[in-house]
Design a protein around this motif. Structure first.
Motif, mmCIF file in Angstrom:
data_model
loop_
_atom_site.group_PDB
_atom_site.id
_atom_site.type_symbol
_atom_site.label_atom_id
_atom_site.label_comp_id
_atom_site.label_asym_id
_atom_site.label_seq_id
_atom_site.Cartn_x
_atom_site.Cartn_y
_atom_site.Cartn_z
ATOM 1 N N ALA A 347 22.579 -7.133 18.292
ATOM 2 C CA ALA A 347 21.467 -6.446 17.624
ATOM 3 C C ALA A 347 22.018 -5.536 16.554
ATOM 4 O O ALA A 347 23.196 -5.166 16.573
ATOM 5 C CB ALA A 347 20.635 -5.646 18.632
ATOM 6 N N ASP A 348 21.168 -5.156 15.609
ATOM 7 C CA ASP A 348 21.582 -4.245 14.549
ATOM 8 C C ASP A 348 21.546 -2.795 15.003
ATOM 9 O O ASP A 348 22.086 -1.917 14.347
ATOM 10 C CB ASP A 348 20.687 -4.416 13.326
ATOM 11 N N VAL A 349 20.851 -2.517 16.103
ATOM 12 C CA VAL A 349 20.798 -1.167 16.663
ATOM 13 C C VAL A 349 21.193 -1.269 18.127
ATOM 14 O O VAL A 349 20.654 -2.083 18.859
ATOM 15 C CB VAL A 349 19.389 -0.558 16.547
ATOM 16 N N TYR A 350 22.169 -0.461 18.546
ATOM 17 C CA TYR A 350 22.662 -0.545 19.910
ATOM 18 C C TYR A 350 22.258 0.686 20.712
ATOM 19 O O TYR A 350 22.298 1.807 20.213
ATOM 20 C CB TYR A 350 24.187 -0.691 19.924
ATOM 21 N N THR A 351 21.877 0.469 21.960
ATOM 22 C CA THR A 351 21.568 1.565 22.872
ATOM 23 C C THR A 351 22.503 1.472 24.064
ATOM 24 O O THR A 351 23.316 0.546 24.181
ATOM 25 C CB THR A 351 20.108 1.485 23.343
ATOM 26 N N TRP A 352 22.393 2.406 24.971
ATOM 27 C CA TRP A 352 23.226 2.378 26.174
ATOM 28 C C TRP A 352 23.015 1.083 26.952
ATOM 29 O O TRP A 352 23.947 0.468 27.444
ATOM 30 C CB TRP A 352 22.904 3.589 27.059
ATOM 31 N N ASN A 353 21.759 0.657 27.063
ATOM 32 C CA ASN A 353 21.485 -0.559 27.818
ATOM 33 C C ASN A 353 22.003 -1.802 27.107
ATOM 34 O O ASN A 353 22.454 -2.748 27.735
ATOM 35 C CB ASN A 353 19.981 -0.694 28.067
ATOM 36 N N ASP A 354 21.926 -1.801 25.763
ATOM 37 C CA ASP A 354 22.416 -2.950 25.004
ATOM 38 C C ASP A 354 23.897 -3.184 25.256
ATOM 39 O O ASP A 354 24.370 -4.317 25.262
ATOM 40 C CB ASP A 354 22.187 -2.740 23.504
ATOM 41 N N ALA A 355 24.668 -2.120 25.424
ATOM 42 C CA ALA A 355 26.121 -2.240 25.539
ATOM 43 C C ALA A 355 26.573 -2.602 26.938
ATOM 44 O O ALA A 355 27.731 -2.922 27.150
ATOM 45 C CB ALA A 355 26.776 -0.925 25.114
ATOM 46 N N LYS A 356 25.661 -2.548 27.913
ATOM 47 C CA LYS A 356 26.061 -2.773 29.299
ATOM 48 C C LYS A 356 26.550 -4.195 29.526
ATOM 49 O O LYS A 356 27.596 -4.416 30.119
ATOM 50 C CB LYS A 356 24.902 -2.438 30.243
ATOM 51 N N GLY A 357 25.781 -5.185 29.106
ATOM 52 C CA GLY A 357 26.184 -6.569 29.271
ATOM 53 C C GLY A 357 25.879 -7.118 30.651
ATOM 54 O O GLY A 357 25.462 -6.408 31.565
ATOM 55 N N ASN A 358 26.094 -8.436 30.809
ATOM 56 C CA ASN A 358 25.791 -9.133 32.057
ATOM 57 C C ASN A 358 26.827 -10.211 32.321
ATOM 58 O O ASN A 358 27.550 -10.650 31.409
ATOM 59 C CB ASN A 358 24.399 -9.771 31.992
ATOM 60 N N LEU A 359 26.874 -10.684 33.581
ATOM 61 C CA LEU A 359 27.793 -11.732 33.997
ATOM 62 C C LEU A 359 27.023 -12.952 34.473
ATOM 63 O O LEU A 359 25.945 -12.839 35.059
ATOM 64 C CB LEU A 359 28.693 -11.253 35.137
ATOM 65 N N LEU A 360 27.632 -14.126 34.242
ATOM 66 C CA LEU A 360 27.189 -15.384 34.838
ATOM 67 C C LEU A 360 28.412 -16.041 35.452
ATOM 68 O O LEU A 360 29.490 -16.076 34.838
ATOM 69 C CB LEU A 360 26.568 -16.311 33.788
ATOM 70 N N VAL A 361 28.265 -16.566 36.669
ATOM 71 C CA VAL A 361 29.403 -17.140 37.388
ATOM 72 C C VAL A 361 29.002 -18.480 37.968
ATOM 73 O O VAL A 361 27.844 -18.700 38.381
ATOM 74 C CB VAL A 361 29.877 -16.196 38.520
ATOM 75 N N GLY A 362 29.993 -19.401 38.028
ATOM 76 C CA GLY A 362 29.781 -20.697 38.646
ATOM 77 C C GLY A 362 28.932 -21.607 37.798
ATOM 78 O O GLY A 362 29.014 -21.617 36.568
#
Length: 854
Positions: A347-362
């Motif tokens: 995104a062009d604007v980042y917030t605390w939640n934007d920077a958290k990220g997520n995982l996918l496994v398997g």
């Protein structure tokens, strides 16, 4: 005497050409006739000039190194900049300026040169006492001042003074040494160790012609020999042999050591001549015979690449000679799938939640689960990535079982063992904390550099981007802030690991005040703009993530309560206070070295990492020319032995002494760029060009050579690392298919790649192309960076990976296998990395771990 009196005396009325043709202003017919005549004359002149210039452009002249106003016909270019001016392309019918363009502005000092001329006059009068004082003053004040006799190769002004001092008669030399010997003895006396490299370097630099200069250089050369720095050792011994006027050292011992260095550097014929000269002086000896027997057998394999599990910076290490570890044999026997991936929302604007990220496994890391994570913004970015053939700008680092990845606003560092355990357990809802080693506390905001901002503003202000035609070069560059961060700006993605410390280039601290885009600068008409930027260098403990220090130091704390009665704290002047870092640092001894851009001026800083980045020395190199530079190309420093190599990307390369910052020499090269049609159409007359050279400004040492890759030229240039003399030059587009980044060097072969091909250059054969250059990817495009291992080359090609063998004496490199890669998204395969166990992919905003499909 007033203006009217002057007019009368000069009788200006009779000199006015309009009045010679008839009445002025009052006779409209006369004025009209004159205008018609003038217009006709202008048209005739234009036709003549165009005809002659077209005839001139049809001549297929070839540019020669050092030629003035040389011409090279290149259909894909509009202007080629040479040391003597600008040569027009055969297909460009628009007149171009012939203003001299010498690339970056270098630091010369007319005052010091005037002092040398004054000293020369005193020497001619026999007044050596005053001349000596002037010479020593020049040595003390010369700093990073350069001197050139041809405006191509520049040497330190110190060398010019040394040549003058070495040629003095005996009485002049004695007068000089009265002062120089005392100063040199004081430096050595203050050193805690008689073999103190810093003290010896200082004596050699400032007082080489003193009575102690040859001994200091000899000691320094022997130290370099012990460290296997044969280039630095040879430089010291040859300095004694060729420059010192009356050395008390046995010359045969100096020549013997020169021969030893030459032998190790593979220069057998030169070593044999040095041994013959030594034998003529002192006859044969056991030492001489020992070196003679070893000729042709001694070799340090200067090209030897380091295969290491750790990957601490671009091309692995500060010598830029890293080769990634071999992959398991079964890795390319079946299609590959993502079995683990981390992603964040672009995104062009980042917030605390934007920077958290997520995982996918398997299985969810490569099926419709991954596809459902795509937002409309990411889908649009992936389409642009595919259509415009981008490459991710980011890099991965591997160190002691961890992989380092830059996310939107921080660093995420993953524990490889935990990732492997997570892949085996295949949790339904993986938690980031189950695999991460640490994340940076500093949330930083990416800012577009000034040159890019200015160009965007100009294009919006004068007729829009005008880039909907994909054949227009300007149309394929990333445009939004997120696109520039992930696929354009390689500088802001820089990080490196030196002695257990991770260094990262970052933006301002994130808060509510800067959550929006940074304001666009207001362009001033017909003014140049530079690739200046504002960023921070932050040092982290590579294992724990603890922040050690940040430069420039800042007292700004938006959340702190301001006390108006408190005494204001100021930044320590011993620390860097302003400027933008142009690449991640490299290490030299207990120091780190880093390039800094301050208002377009490029300098190298030596910082003490144990003292919060305090400046130890600073060396100014050059200032950006009016024609500009590539805004997103990082200035990658390289160090080999006692040589620090810097490619400015502005028409000049440098070799410095890493201990002191002294510029040993600077060498200009030809810049190749295309004029900007948009600015020309809109009346913008600034002489700024668009370049399409190498993706990074880089120098790789190879024996006595320095191989230069520049963002503002279309060649590979190899020069002698001691004096800058050209050794060989090779095209980066030898048969029409361009390569633009370096894969690495292995067994005397340099590998470079591009979007359609690979090229292998034989370094022993002075850059001869031995393999590649044709379209090698079945008509497809590579949209990421490949990797080099000892068992082959791996190139990402759209949604596949191609494995090529390395060229050998028996056969040229060939395609061994190709497999499809399933990432769970429609994104191409990005930048490839090997940790020895599996392939990793940097996909812009996604990090993937790959495995063979079951």
């Amino acid at each position: 005497m007033g203006p009217k009196t002057v007019d009368k005396m000069m009788n200006r009325k009779t000199l006015n050409p309009w009045r010679l043709l008839g009445t002025y202003r009052r006779n409209w017919l006369g004025v009209a006739v004159v205008r018609v005549i003038v217009f006709a004359v202008v048209v005739i002149i234009a036709i003549i000039v165009d005809s002659s210039s077209s005839s001139f452009r049809r001549r297929p002249l070839i540019a020669q190194d050092g030629g003035l106003g040389a011409i090279e016909v290149r259909p894909q270019l509009r202007a080629r900049i040479f040391r003597g001016g600008i040569a027009l392309n055969a297909l460009d019918e628009t007149p171009q300026s012939t203003e001299l363009e010498l690339g970056a502005t270098l630091k010369t000092d007319p005052d010091l040169e005037a002092s040398l001329e004054t000293a020369e006059r005193f020497k001619s009068d026999g007044n050596y006492r005053v001349a000596t004082q002037l010479w020593q003053a020049v040595l003390q004040r010369s700093g990073d001042a350069l001197y050139s006799s041809d405006n191509i190769t520049y040497f330190s002004l110190v060398e010019q003074v040394e040549r003058v001092l070495a040629a003095l008669p005996a009485d002049g030399l004695a007068a000089y040494r009265v002062i120089a010997d005392a100063e040199a003895k004081e430096i050595l006396a203050e050193a805690q160790d008689p073999l103190d490299v810093t003290a010896l370097n200082q004596v050699v630099r400032l007082y080489f012609i003193s009575s102690l200069g040859d001994d200091a250089a000899f000691q320094l050369g022997c130290i370099y020999l012990d460290r296997f720095d044969f280039t630095g050792a040879r430089r010291m011994f040859e300095k004694i042999d060729k420059q010192y006027p009356d050395s008390s050292l046995p010359r045969e011992q100096v020549l013997l050591r020169i021969a030893l260095c030459q032998s190790f550097l593979g220069q057998t014929d030169a070593a044999r001549k040095s041994l013959e000269a030594a034998a003529e002086i002192a006859g044969d000896s056991n030492q001489l015979e020992l070196v003679r027997r070893s000729l042709g057998e001694l070799s340090t394999e200067p090209n030897s690449s380091i295969i290491d599990q750790n990957w601490s910076m671009l091309l692995g290490n500060s010598r830029r000679c890293g080769v990634m570890p071999n992959l398991p044999a079964n890795i390319m026997q079946s299609d590959l799938v993502a079995v683990w991936q981390y992603y964040f929302e672009p995104a062009d604007v980042y917030t605390w939640n934007d920077a958290k990220g997520n995982l996918l496994v398997g299985t969810s890391a490569a099926d419709e689960t991954a596809e459902r994570t795509l937002s409309s913004v990411e889908e649009s970015m992936i389409k642009s990535w595919q259509d415009k053939n981008w490459r991710p700008a980011g890099n991965l680092l591997f160190n002691d079982g961890r992989v380092y990845f830059k996310s939107a606003a921080d660093l995420s560092v993953w524990n490889l063992d935990k990732v492997e355990a997570m892949i085996k357990s295949n949790p339904a809802q993986p938690a980031v904390n189950d695999a991460i080693a640490w994340r940076s506390v500093w949330r930083n905001v990416f800012e577009v550099d000034e040159a890019t901002q200015m160009m965007q503003t100009i294009r919006r202000s004068w007729g829009g981007y005008g880039n909907r035609n994909l054949e227009d070069n300007q149309s394929v560059i990333p445009e939004s802030v997120a696109e520039i961060q992930l696929f354009g700006d390689e500088i802001q993605q820089q990080m490196s690991i030196c002695q257990g410390v991770l260094y990262s280039l970052e933006g301002k601290s994130f808060d509510e005040r800067n959550r929006d885009r940074s304001p666009k600068p207001t362009p001033q008409w017909n003014t140049s703009f530079r690739r200046t930027r504002v960023n921070y260098l932050t040092a982290y403990d590579a294992e724990t993530g603890v922040v050690q220090w940040t430069l420039p130091q800042s007292t700004e704390n938006p959340s702190a309560v301001v006390d108006p009665t408190a005494i204001e704290e100021t930044v320590d002047p011993l620390f860097l206070e302003s400027g933008g870092f142009m690449a991640a640092p490299i290490e030299f001894g207990n120091l780190i070295l880093v390039p800094v851009n301050n208002g377009g001026a490029i300098s190298i800083y030596a910082l003490d990492p144990q003292n919060k980045g305090q400046t130890v020395w600073k060396s100014f190199l050059c200032d950006e020319p009016e024609s500009g530079a590539e805004s997103w190309s990082a200035i990658q420093l390289t160090i080999d032995g006692s040589d620090l190599f810097v490619n400015s990307g502005m028409g000049v390369v440098f070799v410095l002494d890493p201990a002191t910052g002294l510029v040993r020499f600077a060498k200009r090269y030809d810049r190749v760029g295309a004029s900007d049609d948009f600015r020309r159409r809109s009346g913008w007359t600034v002489n700024r060009l668009n370049f399409s050279g190498w993706s990074n400004d880089l120098i790789i040492p190879y024996g006595r050579q320095m191989i230069c890759f520049s963002s503002d030229t279309d060649t590979i240039t190899a020069c002698d690392r001691n004096n800058g003399e050209l050794v060989w030059r090779s095209e980066m587009s030898p048969i029409g298919h361009k390569v633009d980044y370096v894969l690495g060097i292995y067994r005397d072969v340099l590998y470079a790649a591009g979007r359609e091909t690979i090229v292998a250059y034989d370094l022993k054969g002075e850059g001869r192309m031995i393999w590649g250059a044709e379209q090698m990817f079945d008509g497809k495009q590579s949209q990421g960076r490949g990797l080099l291992t000892a068992n082959g080359l791996y190139l990402p090609v759209e949604n596949s990976i191609y494995h090529f063998s390395l060229p050998s004496d028996e056969e040229a490199g060939k395609l061994l296998s190709k497999v499809e890669v399933k990432l769970g998204t429609s994104a191409p395969v990005g930048n490839l990395y090997s940790d020895g166990n599996r392939l990793w992919v940097h996909g812009g905003n996604r990090l993937y771990a790959l495995s063979p499909e079951q």
